[in-house]
Design a protein around this motif. Sequence first.
Motif, PDB file in Angstrom:
ATOM      1  N   THR A 137     -50.101  -1.657   7.522  1.00 17.25           N
ATOM      2  CA  THR A 137     -48.768  -2.016   8.026  1.00 17.25           C
ATOM      3  C   THR A 137     -48.811  -3.430   8.581  1.00 17.25           C
ATOM      4  O   THR A 137     -49.690  -3.774   9.375  1.00 17.25           O
ATOM      5  CB  THR A 137     -48.308  -1.054   9.133  1.00 17.25           C
ATOM      6  N   ARG A 166     -46.552  -5.720  10.819  1.00 17.80           N
ATOM      7  CA  ARG A 166     -45.397  -5.660  11.722  1.00 17.80           C
ATOM      8  C   ARG A 166     -45.147  -7.046  12.299  1.00 17.80           C
ATOM      9  O   ARG A 166     -46.049  -7.662  12.874  1.00 17.80           O
ATOM     10  CB  ARG A 166     -45.638  -4.656  12.842  1.00 17.80           C
ATOM     11  N   GLY A 173     -42.866  -8.968  15.000  1.00 17.24           N
ATOM     12  CA  GLY A 173     -41.988  -8.813  16.156  1.00 17.24           C
ATOM     13  C   GLY A 173     -41.504 -10.162  16.649  1.00 17.24           C
ATOM     14  O   GLY A 173     -42.245 -11.148  16.649  1.00 17.24           O
ATOM     15  N   SER A 189     -37.883  -6.269  15.359  1.00 16.20           N
ATOM     16  CA  SER A 189     -39.087  -6.238  14.526  1.00 16.20           C
ATOM     17  C   SER A 189     -38.744  -5.789  13.123  1.00 16.20           C
ATOM     18  O   SER A 189     -37.691  -5.194  12.877  1.00 16.20           O
ATOM     19  CB  SER A 189     -40.136  -5.296  15.130  1.00 16.20           C
ATOM     20  N   GLU A 201     -41.119  -4.239   9.500  1.00 19.51           N
ATOM     21  CA  GLU A 201     -42.414  -3.770   9.005  1.00 19.51           C
ATOM     22  C   GLU A 201     -42.473  -3.971   7.497  1.00 19.51           C
ATOM     23  O   GLU A 201     -41.474  -3.777   6.803  1.00 19.51           O
ATOM     24  CB  GLU A 201     -42.633  -2.299   9.347  1.00 19.51           C
TER      25      GLU A 201
END
Length: 364
Positions: A335, A337, A339, A348, A350
């Motif tokens: 993953t 991510r 932010g 955020s 993903e």
Amino acid sequence: MTIATGAPPTRNTPAAVASGFLMGGVIGASPAALVVGAVIENAPLFVLGIVLPAVYGLLFFLAGAPRRAREAAVAPRTALALVESREAVGGEATSDVAVRFELTVAPDDVQAYRAAFTQHVNVVDLADYRPGGVVVAQYPPDRPWRVRIVKRPTPEWEERAAGARVDSAPGPALVSETPEGSAVGIVRLLALLLAAGGVVLLFRADLFDQNASAPPPSVAGPPVSSSSSTTVVSSASGTVTLGPNQSFLDQGELRGAVTSLLKGADTRAVLTVVVRERLLSIVYAPTGAQASTFDPDSLPYDRFPALVREARTSLGAGSPQTWQITVERLTGSLTVRVGVTGAEGGASLEADARGKVVRRTPAH
């Protein structure tokens, strides 16, 4: 009523100066907001640059409504007028032609005066307004420069015009109410400069960040990291800190830093990778650990700048902003991510191992 035939006095009243200052501010702030908003990718600022002139125009229209109502309530006066000259100034391709007239207006109860104005006339009726001819005209008594030729006068005025003789009036023609004074022009220019400069000054940090993070031009491959960066490697983690005017979003910067950290580790498997503007942190997987790890060489580095750009511009976090990329496999699949934190809160998105966005969480 006395009608002055000289040039009208200039307007430097407090209301005119204030109106000029406001207009100059709008003219300066609007394009500055559009340009700065586009450069730093700030959607609210860009929209403000579009909305501001519309709001100003609406307020200007509403503020002038009482004056226009008072002017409309004043009954116009009718007088004979001598056509001194005429000149077509536009609209030849249509049935109505814009004609610039200069008339000598001769009211019954005041001194005759000259007035210049533009009026649309049908091409069929142009022969009725030859220079030297007498026509019927109307004008507001409080604004004698707003003269209009009456195209279909009453039988009484039509009869008077047919047998009348009007002498030319001396002096310049009235063309407007009161031209703006130099003070209004200076104030407007000052407000324009102050408003444009104020927008740039308020968002100077974002503008400089954009310039600092933009990749420099390169002819022979990706840029080489500056020697001002600092690398610290231990048995559990490694960090790289970049110097001023550098960013891990620059082409090749992040991949090169990750490679340098892996050279000092006993394993190429890591638990997490955390990236900020000028700080990279990697947590190595302990020897023999059963935790979910991944190989940093498999990360979609080319997609990171686009992911950060999308998170900063489309999730409504506001400005100024900070961003962070976190890569891990705690849930079983890799993953990525991204932010962002701004004036409107945190947001955020993903992405998967290929850098494809799978989830977005806008700012609240």
